[in-house]
Design an enzyme around this catalytic site. Structure first.
Site, mmCIF file in Angstrom:
data_model
loop_
_atom_site.group_PDB
_atom_site.id
_atom_site.type_symbol
_atom_site.label_atom_id
_atom_site.label_comp_id
_atom_site.label_asym_id
_atom_site.label_seq_id
_atom_site.Cartn_x
_atom_site.Cartn_y
_atom_site.Cartn_z
ATOM 1 N N LYS A 1 0.823 -1.207 0.000
ATOM 2 C CA LYS A 1 0.000 0.000 0.000
ATOM 3 C C LYS A 1 0.855 1.253 0.000
ATOM 4 C CE LYS A 1 -4.434 -1.717 1.268
ATOM 5 N NZ LYS A 1 -5.697 -1.588 1.987
ATOM 6 N N LYS B 1 -5.812 -11.502 -7.957
ATOM 7 C CA LYS B 1 -7.035 -11.651 -7.160
ATOM 8 C C LYS B 1 -8.078 -10.630 -7.605
ATOM 9 C CE LYS B 1 -7.765 -10.020 -2.943
ATOM 10 N NZ LYS B 1 -7.815 -9.710 -1.515
ATOM 11 N N LYS C 1 -11.589 -5.221 -4.762
ATOM 12 C CA LYS C 1 -12.465 -4.053 -4.916
ATOM 13 C C LYS C 1 -11.720 -2.788 -5.324
ATOM 14 C CE LYS C 1 -13.557 -4.323 0.037
ATOM 15 N NZ LYS C 1 -12.296 -3.927 0.680
HETATM 16 P P1 ATP Z 1 -8.836 -3.979 -1.284
HETATM 17 O O1 ATP Z 1 -8.856 -4.026 -2.788
HETATM 18 O O2 ATP Z 1 -9.459 -2.727 -0.704
HETATM 19 O O3 ATP Z 1 -7.531 -4.341 -0.670
HETATM 20 P P2 ATP Z 1 -10.111 -6.539 -1.352
HETATM 21 O O4 ATP Z 1 -11.176 -6.540 -2.392
HETATM 22 O O5 ATP Z 1 -8.836 -7.230 -1.693
HETATM 23 O O6 ATP Z 1 -9.861 -5.077 -0.823
HETATM 24 P P3 ATP Z 1 -10.503 -7.066 1.423
HETATM 25 O O7 ATP Z 1 -11.379 -6.023 1.996
HETATM 26 O O8 ATP Z 1 -9.040 -7.018 1.680
HETATM 27 O O9 ATP Z 1 -10.794 -7.226 -0.130
HETATM 28 O O10 ATP Z 1 -11.033 -8.477 1.868
HETATM 29 C C1 ATP Z 1 -12.121 -8.714 2.683
HETATM 30 C C2 ATP Z 1 -12.255 -10.197 2.850
HETATM 31 O O11 ATP Z 1 -12.752 -10.734 1.616
HETATM 32 C C3 ATP Z 1 -10.924 -10.833 3.146
HETATM 33 O O12 ATP Z 1 -11.028 -11.648 4.299
HETATM 34 C C4 ATP Z 1 -10.619 -11.659 1.925
HETATM 35 O O13 ATP Z 1 -10.269 -12.946 2.288
HETATM 36 C C5 ATP Z 1 -11.932 -11.783 1.158
HETATM 37 N N1 ATP Z 1 -11.694 -11.609 -0.279
HETATM 38 C C6 ATP Z 1 -11.532 -10.444 -0.939
HETATM 39 N N2 ATP Z 1 -11.314 -10.636 -2.249
HETATM 40 C C7 ATP Z 1 -11.342 -12.004 -2.425
HETATM 41 C C8 ATP Z 1 -11.197 -12.857 -3.562
HETATM 42 N N3 ATP Z 1 -10.966 -12.371 -4.771
HETATM 43 N N4 ATP Z 1 -11.302 -14.174 -3.384
HETATM 44 C C9 ATP Z 1 -11.539 -14.676 -2.164
HETATM 45 N N5 ATP Z 1 -11.683 -13.932 -1.049
HETATM 46 C C10 ATP Z 1 -11.591 -12.614 -1.171
#
Ligand code: ATP
Ligand code: LTN
Length: 335
Positions: A117, A199, A202
């Protein structure tokens, strides 16, 4: 609450940093909904963590409320789960400060998320971004959580939480329960539709890679039709050589309950066009009731307010018990 005392306790949270995705649903929220009978569950909206990166205030407020509605619409019954907003429970900030003083500069410097980040936000490497894991440790330890369901990317944060708790307990006795990470098994990693080696996330800049939980059916269909595959024209599970097709198979498998073998048989001899359309339709049907229920709930602000207020009250009660103990242990004069 007394019969919940024997159940193991779970705490987890998602930052309202962007609109929830199919990955958030399949990797986190869907699994949470199945834990309510067996565990005493606390699910937070980590809005305090979200401001480690600049936010538009009105958007953050809207996303936080929408996320409360989406949690409920995804099956998190507020009668069985404690749903609350982190900033509504001041004990998080209070314990966060104490734990800052028991967390070492060196260990924070090693955190992968901080390195990622700070590379992405080079003009705003603030102290909150750096001490993020100490606040996350406070989130977990306040509730004496046994288990923390998170994706693999958050495992390091649960580990540093365990280290901080062990260090604190080493000085003051058994104040904190040492939590375990609880990483879901298969289907836990939904990949981007446009670059399946990454992955689905969001904060992805490519809007075609990401399917949002509340997106309109026609947009979902368009993204699946465009999804990256390969030139072999054969629906076969092989994540290494066919990451796009394998990701679509995983999604289809979770959405329909079919096994990989059944999916391979269903699409044998058919082109990717049919397959992508079927996956898109299965996701549309999976998300449709959640979107409709979220929209219905968002029209009933009074109900949503009653949920997050009751959640904050219940969470505060548990959190303040831990905080009082900590304040006493470190030597703060009682008021
Ligand atoms: P950011 O992009 O803001 O870092 P993110 O979309 O990667 O966010 P997080 O808020 O970090 O998501 O994740 C929230 C929860 O959702 C975490 O516990 C993570 O395991 C799960 N999660 C998020 N994206 C995925 C994915 N693509 N597949 C499986 N689990 C996910
Ligand atoms: N860091 C997590 C969100 C989060 C969390 C928590 C998860 C904040 N506090 C406590 C579990 C327990 C994330 O970015 N996914």
């Amino acid at each position: 609450m007394e019969n919940t005392e024997q159940k193991k306790r779970i705490l987890s949270g998602i930052q309202p940093s962007g609109d929830l995705t199919l990955g958030s649903y399949l990797g986190a929220i869907k699994n949470w909904a199945s834990l309510a009978d067996e565990y005493d569950c606390y699910y937070m909206l980590a809005d305090m963590h979200t401001i480690t990166v600049r936010q538009v205030p009105a958007d953050l407020r809207r996303r936080t409320l929408t996320q409360v509605a989406a949690y409920i619409a995804s099956g998190l019954d507020p009668e069985k789960n404690t749903l609350f907003v982190q900033s509504h429970v001041p004990a998080h900030a209070q314990l966060g400060w104490v734990l800052d003083c028991y967390t070492m500069f060196g260990e924070l410097s090693r955190m992968t998320q901080f390195k990622d980040k700070s590379a992405k936000n080079a003009d705003n490497i603030n102290a909150g971004l750096f001490t993020y894991p100490a606040l996350m440790a406070a989130d977990i330890l306040l509730y004496q959580a046994d288990l923390v369901p998170v994706g693999g990317d958050q495992k390091q944060h649960v580990e540093i939480c365990r280290d901080i708790a062990t260090r604190f307990n080493g000085v003051y006795g058994d104040v904190f329960k040492i939590p375990e990470p609880y990483i879901p098994k298969v289907g836990a990693r939904v990949m981007s539709l446009s670059s399946p080696e990454n992955k689905m996330s969001k904060s992805d800049k490519d809007p075609n890679g990401c399917v949002y939980m509340l997106e309109k059916p026609e947009d979902i269909m368009r993204k699946f039709k465009k999804a990256m595959t390969d030139s072999e024209a054969c629906v076969r599970f092989d994540p290494e050589n066919k990451p796009g097709v394998s990701n679509l198979m995983q999604i289809y498998s979770v959405a329909t309950g079919s096994s990989f073998e059944a999916i391979e048989a269903e699409f044998a001899g058919r082109g990717y066009g049919d397959f992508k359309k079927a996956v898109g339709e299965s996701v549309v049907e999976l998300l449709r009731p959640i979107r409709e229920e979220t929209e219905r709930l968002l029209a009933d602000k009074a109900y949503l307010e009653s949920v997050y207020r009751a959640g904050a009250e219940k969470a505060s009660y548990v959190a303040n018990r831990t905080l009082s103990k900590v304040y006493k242990k470190v030597g703060f004069l009682a008021r």
